[in-house]
Design a protein around this motif. Structure first.
Motif, PDB file in Angstrom:
ATOM      1  N   THR A  22       0.951  -1.081   0.004  1.00 51.02           N
ATOM      2  CA  THR A  22      -0.141  -0.047  -0.184  1.00 51.02           C
ATOM      3  C   THR A  22       0.912   1.429   0.174  1.00 51.02           C
ATOM      4  OG1 THR A  22      -0.301   0.041   2.569  1.00 51.02           O
ATOM      5  CG2 THR A  22      -1.754  -1.165   1.368  1.00 51.02           C
ATOM      6  N   GLY A  66      -4.445  -5.536   7.197  1.00 50.49           N
ATOM      7  CA  GLY A  66      -4.348  -4.219   7.524  1.00 50.49           C
ATOM      8  C   GLY A  66      -3.764  -4.174   9.052  1.00 50.49           C
ATOM      9  N   ILE A  68      -3.348  -0.682  12.027  1.00 45.44           N
ATOM     10  CA  ILE A  68      -3.125   0.830  12.451  1.00 45.44           C
ATOM     11  C   ILE A  68      -2.202   0.728  13.629  1.00 45.44           C
ATOM     12  CG2 ILE A  68      -5.265   0.601  14.371  1.00 45.44           C
ATOM     13  CD1 ILE A  68      -5.731   3.607  13.094  1.00 45.44           C
ATOM     14  N   ILE A 134      -2.279   4.066   9.228  1.00 47.39           N
ATOM     15  CA  ILE A 134      -3.093   2.971   8.924  1.00 47.39           C
ATOM     16  C   ILE A 134      -3.216   2.508   7.578  1.00 47.39           C
ATOM     17  CG2 ILE A 134      -4.957   4.875   8.369  1.00 47.39           C
ATOM     18  CD1 ILE A 134      -7.037   2.524   9.382  1.00 47.39           C
ATOM     19  N   ASP A 135      -3.099   1.166   7.189  1.00 50.21           N
ATOM     20  CA  ASP A 135      -3.022   0.643   6.070  1.00 50.21           C
ATOM     21  C   ASP A 135      -3.812  -0.576   5.974  1.00 50.21           C
ATOM     22  OD1 ASP A 135      -0.865   2.207   4.265  1.00 50.21           O
ATOM     23  OD2 ASP A 135       0.432   1.574   5.934  1.00 50.21           O
ATOM     24  N   VAL A 136      -4.777  -0.548   4.696  1.00 51.64           N
ATOM     25  CA  VAL A 136      -5.475  -1.975   4.439  1.00 51.64           C
ATOM     26  C   VAL A 136      -5.577  -2.319   3.094  1.00 51.64           C
ATOM     27  CG1 VAL A 136      -7.728  -2.684   4.593  1.00 51.64           C
ATOM     28  CG2 VAL A 136      -7.060  -0.878   6.162  1.00 51.64           C
ATOM     29  N   GLN A 141     -10.646  -3.200   1.884  1.00 55.63           N
ATOM     30  CA  GLN A 141     -11.265  -1.962   1.693  1.00 55.63           C
ATOM     31  C   GLN A 141     -12.688  -2.125   1.227  1.00 55.63           C
ATOM     32  OE1 GLN A 141      -8.604   0.066  -0.926  1.00 55.63           O
ATOM     33  NE2 GLN A 141      -6.968  -0.282   0.200  1.00 55.63           N
ATOM     34  N   GLY A 146     -11.160  -0.191   7.929  1.00 60.05           N
ATOM     35  CA  GLY A 146     -10.264   0.811   8.241  1.00 60.05           C
ATOM     36  C   GLY A 146     -11.183   1.553   9.328  1.00 60.05           C
ATOM     37  N   ARG A 147     -12.481   1.667   9.175  1.00 58.22           N
ATOM     38  CA  ARG A 147     -13.176   2.559  10.335  1.00 58.22           C
ATOM     39  C   ARG A 147     -13.056   1.624  11.596  1.00 58.22           C
ATOM     40  NH1 ARG A 147     -17.148   6.069  10.330  1.00 58.22           N
ATOM     41  NH2 ARG A 147     -17.119   6.229   8.021  1.00 58.22           N
ATOM     42  N   ALA A 176      -7.916   8.042   0.758  1.00 59.06           N
ATOM     43  CA  ALA A 176      -7.672   8.168   2.019  1.00 59.06           C
ATOM     44  C   ALA A 176      -8.011   9.823   2.898  1.00 59.06           C
ATOM     45  CB  ALA A 176      -6.044   8.145   2.368  1.00 59.06           C
ATOM     46  N   TYR A 180     -10.177   9.966   6.140  1.00 58.61           N
ATOM     47  CA  TYR A 180      -9.959  10.751   7.362  1.00 58.61           C
ATOM     48  C   TYR A 180     -10.904  11.935   7.688  1.00 58.61           C
ATOM     49  CZ  TYR A 180      -5.459   8.301   6.610  1.00 58.61           C
ATOM     50  OH  TYR A 180      -4.304   7.369   6.510  1.00 58.61           O
TER      51      TYR A 180
END
Length: 204
Positions: A22, A66, A68, A134-136, A141, A146-147, A176, A180
């Motif tokens: 990523t 993923g 964080i 943070i990377d997924v 996705q 991510g949330r 991204a 955010y």
């Protein structure tokens, strides 16, 4: 099924792979690096070593998809890096490797970053002392992973009474940026490379 859980030491290889896959503004950066670990040595590896309780992973049947990672105190983390993390990497990657081969690869930039990084006070840290990455992977996705990761980390920072958190997002990653914003971050410092975004924690 995706499980969100605290980091374990055996997750680190998977996190390194996610970081690389990523690492080009959310796209796969594998072709940009001769050394597949170099990018993650900067942006993934030190965080779970310095403070594993602020590192969380998303895992499915294929492994880590993923993560964080964060530090609650950016300046203290930078001092920790200077004492415990950078010296070994500076020995492993001599400054001579920071010469740009002009072939499109980015190893040289990472080596330059390793040697030039220094603890740097910033007034931003008064209100937003924490920062995160943070990377997924694509397979995680669009499904709320991510949330969930972000909520898990923010809860952990809130328990520590951290007042706020910041992050950087590149101009080439509009997805991204939108994520955010949806998570309560706003731009507090635009730059040529993108934006520094931040959000309070304790009063939200």
């Amino acid at each position: 099924m995706v499980e969100i859980r605290p980091f374990q030491p055996y997750d680190l290889p998977g996190m390194y792979r996610v970081c690389l896959q990523t690492g080009d503004s959310g796209k796969d950066a594998t072709s940009l690096y001769h050394d597949p670990d170099l990018l993650a040595h900067i942006y993934a590896g030190p965080y779970p070593v310095a403070d594993p309780e602020l590192s969380f992973v998303a895992v499915d049947q294929q492994g880590v998809l993923g993560y964080i990672i964060a530090t609650a105190d950016t300046l203290a983390f930078e001092h920790w890096m200077e004492e415990h993390w950078w010296p070994g990497l500076r020995a492993r990657y001599p400054r001579g490797m920071a010469a740009n081969p002009a072939d499109g690869t980015q190893d040289w930039w990472c080596v330059q970053r390793i040697h030039d990084a220094r603890p740097t006070p910033d007034e931003l840290y008064d209100r937003y002392p924490a920062h995160l990455h943070i990377d997924v992977l694509p397979r995680g996705q669009g499904a709320g992973v991510g949330r969930q990761l972000m909520k898990t980390l923010l809860d952990a920072l809130r328990v520590r009474r951290v007042p706020g958190v910041h992050l950087g997002v590149g101009a080439g990653n509009p997805g991204a940026f939108a994520f955010y914003q949806a998570m309560g971050f706003s731009v507090i410092r635009p730059d040529s490379w993108g934006s520094t975004m931040a959000r309070p924690i304790l009063d939200v």
